[in-house]
Design a protein around this motif. Structure first.
Motif, mmCIF file in Angstrom:
data_model
loop_
_atom_site.group_PDB
_atom_site.id
_atom_site.type_symbol
_atom_site.label_atom_id
_atom_site.label_comp_id
_atom_site.label_asym_id
_atom_site.label_seq_id
_atom_site.Cartn_x
_atom_site.Cartn_y
_atom_site.Cartn_z
ATOM 1 N N ALA A 192 6.351 -7.524 -0.342
ATOM 2 C CA ALA A 192 7.661 -6.902 0.038
ATOM 3 C C ALA A 192 8.719 -7.187 -0.770
ATOM 4 N N VAL A 193 8.824 -8.464 -0.910
ATOM 5 C CA VAL A 193 10.003 -8.933 -1.756
ATOM 6 C C VAL A 193 9.669 -8.485 -3.245
ATOM 7 N N ALA A 194 8.583 -8.624 -3.814
ATOM 8 C CA ALA A 194 8.389 -7.794 -5.082
ATOM 9 C C ALA A 194 8.723 -6.416 -5.253
ATOM 10 N N ALA A 195 8.124 -5.641 -4.139
ATOM 11 C CA ALA A 195 8.617 -4.301 -4.218
ATOM 12 C C ALA A 195 9.979 -3.936 -4.023
ATOM 13 N N HIS A 196 10.680 -4.756 -3.272
ATOM 14 C CA HIS A 196 12.100 -4.660 -3.335
ATOM 15 C C HIS A 196 12.910 -4.920 -4.538
ATOM 16 N N GLN A 197 12.511 -5.981 -5.159
ATOM 17 C CA GLN A 197 12.968 -6.383 -6.597
ATOM 18 C C GLN A 197 12.598 -5.304 -7.584
ATOM 19 N N GLY A 198 11.645 -4.612 -7.519
ATOM 20 C CA GLY A 198 10.932 -3.522 -8.344
ATOM 21 C C GLY A 198 12.102 -2.523 -8.334
ATOM 22 N N PHE A 199 12.379 -2.169 -7.148
ATOM 23 C CA PHE A 199 13.540 -1.051 -6.820
ATOM 24 C C PHE A 199 14.765 -1.102 -7.370
ATOM 25 N N ARG A 200 15.124 -2.611 -7.099
ATOM 26 C CA ARG A 200 16.431 -2.945 -7.698
ATOM 27 C C ARG A 200 16.701 -2.827 -9.304
ATOM 28 N N THR A 230 9.444 -3.505 6.148
ATOM 29 C CA THR A 230 8.243 -4.339 6.170
ATOM 30 C C THR A 230 8.523 -5.857 6.411
ATOM 31 N N ALA A 231 9.674 -6.331 5.674
ATOM 32 C CA ALA A 231 9.892 -7.798 5.810
ATOM 33 C C ALA A 231 10.519 -8.007 7.321
ATOM 34 N N THR A 232 11.107 -7.197 7.792
ATOM 35 C CA THR A 232 11.640 -7.320 9.146
ATOM 36 C C THR A 232 10.241 -7.382 10.280
ATOM 37 N N ALA A 233 9.272 -6.495 10.178
ATOM 38 C CA ALA A 233 8.192 -6.551 10.761
ATOM 39 C C ALA A 233 7.354 -8.055 10.528
ATOM 40 N N LEU A 234 7.323 -8.431 9.476
ATOM 41 C CA LEU A 234 6.578 -9.567 8.922
ATOM 42 C C LEU A 234 7.456 -10.736 9.840
ATOM 43 N N GLY A 235 8.526 -10.723 9.838
ATOM 44 C CA GLY A 235 9.300 -11.682 10.531
ATOM 45 C C GLY A 235 9.149 -11.906 11.751
ATOM 46 N N ALA A 236 8.936 -10.635 12.396
ATOM 47 C CA ALA A 236 8.409 -10.657 13.839
ATOM 48 C C ALA A 236 7.137 -11.252 14.093
ATOM 49 N N ALA A 237 6.229 -10.768 13.064
ATOM 50 C CA ALA A 237 4.904 -11.405 13.286
ATOM 51 C C ALA A 237 4.707 -12.926 13.042
ATOM 52 N N ALA A 238 5.476 -13.384 12.012
ATOM 53 C CA ALA A 238 5.556 -14.776 11.917
ATOM 54 C C ALA A 238 6.206 -15.616 12.991
ATOM 55 N N ALA A 239 7.000 -15.087 13.912
ATOM 56 C CA ALA A 239 7.597 -15.646 15.209
ATOM 57 C C ALA A 239 6.512 -15.658 16.058
ATOM 58 N N VAL A 240 5.773 -14.719 16.068
ATOM 59 C CA VAL A 240 4.554 -14.760 17.089
ATOM 60 C C VAL A 240 3.544 -15.803 16.782
ATOM 61 N N HIS A 241 3.235 -15.907 15.415
ATOM 62 C CA HIS A 241 2.404 -16.837 14.781
ATOM 63 C C HIS A 241 3.000 -18.218 15.267
ATOM 64 N N ASP A 242 4.094 -18.418 14.909
ATOM 65 C CA ASP A 242 4.687 -19.773 15.359
ATOM 66 C C ASP A 242 4.547 -20.174 16.865
ATOM 67 N N GLN A 243 5.035 -19.046 17.669
ATOM 68 C CA GLN A 243 4.849 -19.242 19.299
ATOM 69 C C GLN A 243 3.482 -19.610 19.336
ATOM 70 N N THR A 244 2.456 -18.859 18.961
ATOM 71 C CA THR A 244 1.078 -19.051 19.226
ATOM 72 C C THR A 244 0.799 -20.629 18.761
ATOM 73 N N ALA A 245 1.009 -21.002 17.693
ATOM 74 C CA ALA A 245 0.749 -22.368 17.088
ATOM 75 C C ALA A 245 1.493 -23.466 18.330
ATOM 76 N N GLY A 246 2.540 -23.185 18.441
ATOM 77 C CA GLY A 246 3.454 -24.209 19.564
ATOM 78 C C GLY A 246 2.652 -24.122 20.530
ATOM 79 N N LEU A 247 2.037 -22.954 21.227
ATOM 80 C CA LEU A 247 1.539 -22.938 22.494
ATOM 81 C C LEU A 247 0.340 -23.874 22.504
#
Length: 81
Positions: free
Chosen positions: A68-76, A16-33
């Motif tokens: 996603a970070v909270a879920a990961h911490q819960g598993f840990r 999930t964090a990886t997918a969100l990172g890709a979505a954030a990159a698209v967001h940044d690209q849109t804002a830059g455009l």
């Protein structure tokens, strides 16, 4: 099957964090455009609805990443406890 489900459940927040990172990159690209179009004079200004949408999606991305970070911490914690 329960063992397999538990095993892969640990990786879901990371995927999930990886997918969100890709979505954030698209967001940044849109804002830059939008910013580059404004600087080049292609558009006079960024419309309010575009700014509202950018703000809302940025907040949603941050909230989802925190979940996603909270879920990961819960598993840990469950692994050590």
């Amino acid at each position: 099957m329960p063992l397999l489900r538990d095993h892969f459940a640990r990786y879901r927040p990371l995927v999930t964090a990886t997918a969100l990172g890709a979505a954030a990159a698209v967001h940044d690209q849109t804002a830059g455009l939008l910013a580059s179009r404004r600087q080049a004079g292609i558009i006079a200004r960024v419309r309010d609805n575009a700014l509202i949408t950018l703000g809302r999606t940025w907040a949603q991305l941050n909230a989802a990443l925190l979940a996603a970070v909270a879920a990961h911490q819960g598993f840990r914690q469950n692994d050590t406890g």
